[in-house]
Design a protein around this motif. Structure first.
Motif, PDB file in Angstrom:
ATOM      1  N   ILE A 127     -12.171   3.796 -41.605  1.00 18.19           N
ATOM      2  CA  ILE A 127     -11.277   4.639 -42.412  1.00 18.19           C
ATOM      3  C   ILE A 127      -9.959   4.867 -41.687  1.00 18.19           C
ATOM      4  O   ILE A 127      -8.880   4.797 -42.285  1.00 18.19           O
ATOM      5  CB  ILE A 127     -11.957   5.975 -42.738  1.00 18.19           C
ATOM      6  N   ASP A 128     -10.036   5.144 -40.389  1.00 20.37           N
ATOM      7  CA  ASP A 128      -8.817   5.412 -39.615  1.00 20.37           C
ATOM      8  C   ASP A 128      -7.877   4.208 -39.580  1.00 20.37           C
ATOM      9  O   ASP A 128      -6.667   4.369 -39.411  1.00 20.37           O
ATOM     10  CB  ASP A 128      -9.179   5.814 -38.183  1.00 20.37           C
ATOM     11  N   SER A 129      -8.431   3.010 -39.733  1.00 24.46           N
ATOM     12  CA  SER A 129      -7.601   1.802 -39.663  1.00 24.46           C
ATOM     13  C   SER A 129      -6.910   1.483 -40.979  1.00 24.46           C
ATOM     14  O   SER A 129      -6.066   0.580 -41.025  1.00 24.46           O
ATOM     15  CB  SER A 129      -8.463   0.609 -39.241  1.00 24.46           C
ATOM     16  N   LEU A 130      -7.256   2.212 -42.049  1.00 23.88           N
ATOM     17  CA  LEU A 130      -6.633   1.959 -43.356  1.00 23.88           C
ATOM     18  C   LEU A 130      -5.220   2.530 -43.415  1.00 23.88           C
ATOM     19  O   LEU A 130      -4.912   3.482 -42.710  1.00 23.88           O
ATOM     20  CB  LEU A 130      -7.506   2.569 -44.457  1.00 23.88           C
ATOM     21  N   PRO A 131      -4.329   2.042 -44.276  1.00 19.72           N
ATOM     22  CA  PRO A 131      -4.471   0.776 -45.003  1.00 19.72           C
ATOM     23  C   PRO A 131      -4.241  -0.440 -44.119  1.00 19.72           C
ATOM     24  O   PRO A 131      -4.641  -1.542 -44.445  1.00 19.72           O
ATOM     25  CB  PRO A 131      -3.394   0.872 -46.086  1.00 19.72           C
ATOM     26  N   ALA A 132      -3.577  -0.205 -42.962  1.00 15.68           N
ATOM     27  CA  ALA A 132      -3.369  -1.281 -41.988  1.00 15.68           C
ATOM     28  C   ALA A 132      -2.870  -0.657 -40.684  1.00 15.68           C
ATOM     29  O   ALA A 132      -2.241   0.408 -40.676  1.00 15.68           O
ATOM     30  CB  ALA A 132      -2.355  -2.308 -42.511  1.00 15.68           C
ATOM     31  N   TYR A 134      -4.163   1.007 -38.307  1.00 14.68           N
ATOM     32  CA  TYR A 134      -4.602   2.372 -37.967  1.00 14.68           C
ATOM     33  C   TYR A 134      -3.620   3.443 -38.450  1.00 14.68           C
ATOM     34  O   TYR A 134      -3.403   4.449 -37.776  1.00 14.68           O
ATOM     35  CB  TYR A 134      -4.821   2.507 -36.462  1.00 14.68           C
ATOM     36  N   ILE A 136      -3.767   5.649 -40.986  1.00 13.37           N
ATOM     37  CA  ILE A 136      -4.361   6.965 -41.233  1.00 13.37           C
ATOM     38  C   ILE A 136      -4.692   7.651 -39.915  1.00 13.37           C
ATOM     39  O   ILE A 136      -4.418   8.851 -39.731  1.00 13.37           O
ATOM     40  CB  ILE A 136      -5.640   6.831 -42.098  1.00 13.37           C
TER      41      ILE A 136
END
Length: 267
Positions: A127-132, A134, A136
């Protein structure tokens, strides 16, 4: 926002102060970890290509090459996710990058990170890596009061700066006594699960004991040593029966050295 002071009240009502690790230090540690992983990944992929080349050249088994490719993909996935999970749990909350930068992951209550917390915080890297890149995670660390990403929020962890206490120029009476007795951390083997049962409460207890014991008369020393052994030995699976008072003292001194490495910080 790189060094916010965090006050933590442990379940044992011990007050601890840490400097939370902000975006700069955490990014530096992450880059080091990624460089290490990238190097290992490249070596594994090169090894796969060499293996497939030899397989095709010697046996012409092109239709069976998907199997080693699938195995390699699984290995790479386990390596890239398991690297953070395993090192953070078994190395006191420190990956190689965190160790170099001088930061570590701990529980919000000041204890060492648990295996469940390590699993959760690293699983949520997705999740932390979204959307690209990291994004988030970066935004969360930057704006959160305690520099937490999503994984830290859910797992109940926090990343803090760690600096070992500077050694005093003058050797203390306790250090001199330990040196005279020839005691080292290697003289006591404690199972990992047992060692993690010892927190700041036990550290303060052992530290107080070791700093006071040399000032007491012999009778008082024996009584206090036995009381300490009765409290601590069951927690780490050590039997007191059959040990002389000096052997019990030595065990407590070595325990002091082990806990000092884990809990004594300069903040």
């Amino acid at each position: 926002m790189d060094q916010e002071q965090v006050d933590i009240k442990t379940p044992e009502f011990v007050s601890l102060q840490f400097q939370s690790a902000g975006l700069g230090s955490r990014t530096a540690a992450f880059i080091i970890d990624q460089l290490i992983l990238m190097t290992i990944n490249i070596l594994i992929i090169l090894g796969l290509f060499l293996f497939l080349y030899d397989l095709d050249r010697l046996f012409f088994m092109t239709e069976f090459m998907s199997f080693p490719i699938a195995i390699t993909i699984i290995i790479l996935f386990i390596l890239n996710w398991g690297y953070f999970f395993v090192l953070e749990y078994f190395s006191g909350g420190k990956t190689l990058g965190k160790r170099i930068i001088g930061i570590r992951v701990i529980q919000e209550n000041g204890h060492s990170i648990t295996i469940l917390s390590s699993f959760i915080r690293n699983l949520l890297r997705i999740i932390d890596s979204l959307p690209a890149n990291y994004l988030i995670g970066i935004l969360m660390i930057f704006f959160h009061a305690k520099n937490k990403r999503v994984g830290d929020l859910v797992a109940g962890t926090i990343v803090v700066h760690e600096r070992k206490a500077k050694k005093k120029r003058k050797v203390s009476a306790l250090e001199r006594e330990i040196e005279i007795r020839g005691l080292t951390k290697k003289d006591l083997v404690v199972e990992e699960w047992a060692f993690r049962a010892l927190g700041p409460k036990e550290w303060n207890l052992v530290k107080t004991y070791c700093n006071r014991i040399l000032q007491l008369p012999l009778a008082g020393r024996e009584q206090l040593t036995n009381e300490m052994a009765d409290i601590l030995f069951p927690k780490i699976g050590i039997e007191k029966d059959g040990k002389t008072n000096e052997e019990v003292e030595n065990t407590l001194f070595i325990l002091y050295l082990l806990l000092q490495e884990e809990w004594e910080f300069e903040l």
